[in-house]
Design a protein around this motif. Structure first.
Motif, PDB file in Angstrom:
ATOM      1  N   ALA A 167     121.153  12.249  48.620  1.00  0.00           N
ATOM      2  CA  ALA A 167     121.331  13.485  47.841  1.00  0.00           C
ATOM      3  C   ALA A 167     121.830  13.183  46.433  1.00  0.00           C
ATOM      4  O   ALA A 167     121.504  13.901  45.482  1.00  0.00           O
ATOM      5  N   CYS A 168     122.613  12.116  46.287  1.00  0.00           N
ATOM      6  CA  CYS A 168     123.182  11.766  44.981  1.00  0.00           C
ATOM      7  C   CYS A 168     122.290  10.810  44.189  1.00  0.00           C
ATOM      8  O   CYS A 168     122.703  10.305  43.131  1.00  0.00           O
ATOM      9  N   GLY A 169     121.091  10.555  44.679  1.00  0.00           N
ATOM     10  CA  GLY A 169     120.139   9.730  43.936  1.00  0.00           C
ATOM     11  C   GLY A 169     120.221   8.246  44.189  1.00  0.00           C
ATOM     12  O   GLY A 169     119.456   7.475  43.606  1.00  0.00           O
ATOM     13  N   LEU A 170     121.148   7.802  45.049  1.00  0.00           N
ATOM     14  CA  LEU A 170     121.285   6.369  45.344  1.00  0.00           C
ATOM     15  C   LEU A 170     120.469   6.032  46.596  1.00  0.00           C
ATOM     16  O   LEU A 170     121.017   5.714  47.661  1.00  0.00           O
ATOM     17  N   PHE A 171     119.144   6.120  46.465  1.00  0.00           N
ATOM     18  CA  PHE A 171     118.292   5.924  47.639  1.00  0.00           C
ATOM     19  C   PHE A 171     118.371   4.499  48.171  1.00  0.00           C
ATOM     20  O   PHE A 171     118.199   4.270  49.368  1.00  0.00           O
ATOM     21  N   GLU A 172     118.639   3.537  47.300  1.00  0.00           N
ATOM     22  CA  GLU A 172     118.772   2.152  47.777  1.00  0.00           C
ATOM     23  C   GLU A 172     120.025   1.999  48.631  1.00  0.00           C
ATOM     24  O   GLU A 172     120.013   1.310  49.651  1.00  0.00           O
ATOM     25  N   SER A 173     121.112   2.642  48.217  1.00  0.00           N
ATOM     26  CA  SER A 173     122.341   2.609  49.021  1.00  0.00           C
ATOM     27  C   SER A 173     122.114   3.313  50.345  1.00  0.00           C
ATOM     28  O   SER A 173     122.608   2.874  51.398  1.00  0.00           O
ATOM     29  N   ALA A 174     121.375   4.427  50.309  1.00  0.00           N
ATOM     30  CA  ALA A 174     121.064   5.148  51.541  1.00  0.00           C
ATOM     31  C   ALA A 174     120.290   4.255  52.500  1.00  0.00           C
ATOM     32  O   ALA A 174     120.585   4.201  53.708  1.00  0.00           O
ATOM     33  N   HIS A 175     119.326   3.514  51.971  1.00  0.00           N
ATOM     34  CA  HIS A 175     118.519   2.632  52.818  1.00  0.00           C
ATOM     35  C   HIS A 175     119.357   1.475  53.353  1.00  0.00           C
ATOM     36  O   HIS A 175     119.173   1.034  54.496  1.00  0.00           O
ATOM     37  N   ARG A 176     120.291   0.999  52.526  1.00  0.00           N
ATOM     38  CA  ARG A 176     121.150  -0.101  52.967  1.00  0.00           C
ATOM     39  C   ARG A 176     122.019   0.340  54.148  1.00  0.00           C
ATOM     40  O   ARG A 176     122.193  -0.395  55.120  1.00  0.00           O
ATOM     41  N   VAL A 177     122.591   1.552  54.066  1.00  0.00           N
ATOM     42  CA  VAL A 177     123.393   2.066  55.179  1.00  0.00           C
ATOM     43  C   VAL A 177     122.517   2.267  56.413  1.00  0.00           C
ATOM     44  O   VAL A 177     122.921   1.946  57.539  1.00  0.00           O
ATOM     45  N   PHE A 178     121.299   2.768  56.204  1.00  0.00           N
ATOM     46  CA  PHE A 178     120.364   2.954  57.318  1.00  0.00           C
ATOM     47  C   PHE A 178     120.084   1.628  58.017  1.00  0.00           C
ATOM     48  O   PHE A 178     120.052   1.549  59.246  1.00  0.00           O
ATOM     49  N   ASP A 179     119.884   0.568  57.224  1.00  0.00           N
ATOM     50  CA  ASP A 179     119.621  -0.759  57.796  1.00  0.00           C
ATOM     51  C   ASP A 179     120.799  -1.274  58.612  1.00  0.00           C
ATOM     52  O   ASP A 179     120.629  -2.110  59.508  1.00  0.00           O
ATOM     53  N   GLU A 180     122.019  -0.783  58.310  1.00  0.00           N
ATOM     54  CA  GLU A 180     123.204  -1.221  59.051  1.00  0.00           C
ATOM     55  C   GLU A 180     123.283  -0.600  60.440  1.00  0.00           C
ATOM     56  O   GLU A 180     124.038  -1.070  61.289  1.00  0.00           O
ATOM     57  N   ILE A 181     122.509   0.464  60.677  1.00  0.00           N
ATOM     58  CA  ILE A 181     122.516   1.102  61.996  1.00  0.00           C
ATOM     59  C   ILE A 181     121.643   0.273  62.935  1.00  0.00           C
ATOM     60  O   ILE A 181     120.467   0.041  62.637  1.00  0.00           O
ATOM     61  N   PRO A 182     122.173  -0.190  64.041  1.00  0.00           N
ATOM     62  CA  PRO A 182     121.335  -0.942  64.987  1.00  0.00           C
ATOM     63  C   PRO A 182     120.099  -0.131  65.383  1.00  0.00           C
ATOM     64  O   PRO A 182     120.179   1.100  65.558  1.00  0.00           O
ATOM     65  N   VAL A 183     118.968  -0.814  65.523  1.00  0.00           N
ATOM     66  CA  VAL A 183     117.692  -0.138  65.781  1.00  0.00           C
ATOM     67  C   VAL A 183     117.778   0.779  66.989  1.00  0.00           C
ATOM     68  O   VAL A 183     117.296   1.922  66.959  1.00  0.00           O
ATOM     69  N   LEU A 184     118.414   0.328  68.045  1.00  0.00           N
ATOM     70  CA  LEU A 184     118.465   1.130  69.268  1.00  0.00           C
ATOM     71  C   LEU A 184     119.391   2.339  69.133  1.00  0.00           C
ATOM     72  O   LEU A 184     119.321   3.273  69.936  1.00  0.00           O
TER      73      LEU A 184
END
Length: 596
Positions: A167-184
């Motif tokens: 929402a704040c425009g930091l889509f790369e940071s958003a993706h980085r946090v998403f990658d930290e979530i285990p796939v399962l």
């Protein structure tokens, strides 16, 4: 995710009865019911105001309200009765109500007071409030605090962080946090949040990449997923992908989702499929909202069907629907791109007088564009001078574009001076002024301006064109030779040029705004990105199929003429979406009637 209510001993004999009544009405919760039971507890039963069990159940009841907005003021009043030591559940419930209310800042104010220790359900509503307020700094502080408290690894906290950064425009940071979530551990909210972060920040390719990864996970997609994918497909003109998503939407029953249908209208309109957009709109029937009408009106206007857009607006008015600010932008845009100056001013006045919509800068910019496109550049300048709002860079840029189009040097330099103050370093402004200098033959000023761009580190956005073929989108830039089939593409360009010469085509070298030899100008024109894309499409697509091009810049006059001739010589319908509108080329004619 709802927090379970832990049983608590009742310290008052009537409290159990009141709590039972509140739970009984959870199927259809309302503020009125909560207040009635609360009043009964206080007056008839004598339950004290500070009774924690009653307060907890009252807040839970209020947070469960789905129709309308839970009453925040009442919820805070209930919480205040159990201060200074509220239990975490009660505090978190009020945070949740505040975060989704019209006053999300209340959630942050309560958090600053440190009324109860944070637990697993504290951070999601706080991060939601930050996302709504675009309060990145406070959100980053919450991220650090959650990590310090050992709560950042929870999937619903991670999901909230993904949403905040997107929402704040930091889509790369958003993706980085998403990658930290285990796939399962990733759930549908995780995937939708990261996709929406890319979609809302103009990164359609990343949205589609995430979507491809998502398809490999066993998840049932919902309306939020479809809206993100359809929006991304619309941005890059991926009509074939959009159609496949449409089929899926019908298959799983999401076609009754109003938001999905509105996204479909937008997809088809942005991909030049006006009839498909109309069909989705008609099939919505009674489910149509003002957003649905607005989407089609804006789509028709952008596709060059300005009169159809105005007729649809008339039908919308007869249906007694109230237009929004965006609806009126579409109406004024339709007038602008059809040269309907008088109609534009009539609609503008009706917008204020009949619908009470105060003109925003977008509406005023449309009026400047309306006058500028029609060649009434001096009137456009006078209009800016008397505008009720302070003109922004977009308004002055619109005037500069009109000056470049109609060779109004003095007014163009005036607009440029204002742009230097308001938005210095914008590459598009340098290009427009350079084009204006070139159009009036002031080549020395062109060279000085380009040197200034280099000195100030201003880089021009290169023109590019996208074409979709067999489920893939191909990108071309001017003079591009990176494609593995470049030799065949350039041979095709030579064949096209030869066939067009037999049709009497003579290159309009005046469209090359550079001080070079005529032969070099002809070569430069022939290698424009849209011509490369069209040549590739002619090589790779079946005869008779439509060719769809998405271009990031305004199509030049020579390319416009060439594409008209190609549509006739090769018997192809060619649809080009440039920076300002759609062009439908068919049998040697264009839908814009050479007015764009």
């Amino acid at each position: 995710m709802r927090e379970a209510i832990a049983p608590a001993p009742s310290t008052h004999p009537a409290s159990r009865h009141c709590v039972a009544l509140l739970r009984l009405h959870l199927a259809a919760p309302s503020a009125a019911i909560a207040k009635q039971i609360h009043a009964r507890a206080l007056r008839a039963a004598g339950v004290p105001l500070s009774h924690p069990l009653l307060a907890k159940q009252l807040l839970f009841h209020l947070a469960s309200i789905r129709a309308g907005v839970p009453p925040l003021r009442y919820a805070v009043a209930v919480l205040s009765r159990i201060l200074p030591d509220p239990d975490p559940f009660s505090l978190n419930t009020v945070l949740r109500i505040a975060a989704s209310s019209e006053r999300p800042r209340v959630a942050l104010e309560l958090h600053r007071r440190r009324l109860a220790p944070p637990d697993t359900h504290t951070y999601p509503p706080l991060l939601q409030a930050c996302a709504r307020l675009l309060s990145l700094r406070y959100g980053e502080g919450l991220h650090a605090e959650a990590a310090k408290n050992g709560l950042v690894a929870l999937v619903f906290v991670k999901n909230s962080l993904v949403h905040l950064y997107g929402a704040c425009g930091l889509f790369e940071s958003a993706h980085r946090v998403f990658d930290e979530i285990p796939v399962l551990e990733r759930n549908l909210v995780s995937w939708n949040s990261v996709m929406n972060g890319f979609a809302s920040n103009g990164r359609p390719n990343e949205v589609l990449t995430i979507f491809q990864e998502m398809l490999e996970v066993d998840l049932e997609l919902d309306g939020f997923t479809m809206v993100s994918v359809l929006t991304a497909s619309a941005e890059i003109g991926a009509l074939a992908l959009g159609r496949r998503v449409h089929v899926y939407v019908v298959k799983v029953g999401l076609v009754r989702n109003t938001h999905v249908c509105n996204a479909l209208i937008d997809l088809y309109a942005k991909c030049g499929g006006v009839e498909d957009a109309r069909k989705v709109f008609e099939e919505m029937g009674m489910r149509r909202t003002v957003v649905s009408w607005t989407s089609l009106i804006v789509g028709l206007a952008g596709n060059g069907f300005g009169k159809d857009a105005l007729e649809l607006f008339g039908v919308m008015e007869r249906e007694k629907l109230i237009p929004t600010e965006i609806t009126m932008v579409g109406v004024l845009y339709a007038c602008s791109h059809c040269g309907l100056v008088d109609d534009g001013f009539r609609y503008f006045n009706r917008m204020k007088e009949e619908y009470g919509i105060p003109p925003r800068i977008e509406h005023l910019g449309c009026m400047v564009d309306l006058l500028g496109r029609a060649g009434r550049v001096e009137e456009a300048y006078n209009y800016i001078s008397t505008m009720p709002l302070e003109p922004n860079a977009v308004v002055w840029r619109t005037l500069l574009g009109a000056c470049a189009m109609h060779k109004k040097l003095e007014l163009g330099e005036t607009a440029w001076a204002r742009l230097v103050e308001l938005d210095p370093g914008h590459s598009g402004d340098y290009v427009l002024l350079s084009n204006l200098y070139a159009a009036v033959g002031r080549w020395a000023d062109v060279h000085v301006l380009r040197k200034t761009m280099i000195t100030h580190g201003v880089r021009k956005n290169p023109g590019h064109s996208l074409v979709e073929l067999r489920n893939s989108v191909y990108e071309f830039v001017m003079g591009d030779r990176s494609h593995p089939e470049s030799d065949q593409i350039y041979q095709m360009l030579a064949q096209i040029a030869e066939r067009l010469r037999h049709q009497g085509y003579v290159p309009r070298t005046s469209n090359v705004l550079a001080d070079i030899e005529e032969e070099e100008k002809e070569t430069a024109l022939n290698y424009h990105s849209e011509r490369l894309a069209i040549a590739f499409a002619l090589l790779k697509s079946l005869p008779g199929t439509a060719i769809r091009i998405v271009k990031n810049l305004r199509v030049c006059g020579d390319c416009h003429l060439v594409i008209k001739l190609i549509s006739k010589v090769y018997d192809r319908e060619i649809i080009v979406r440039d920076r300002s509108r759609f062009h439908y080329f068919k049998e040697g004619e264009c839908s814009c009637k050479d007015y764009w």
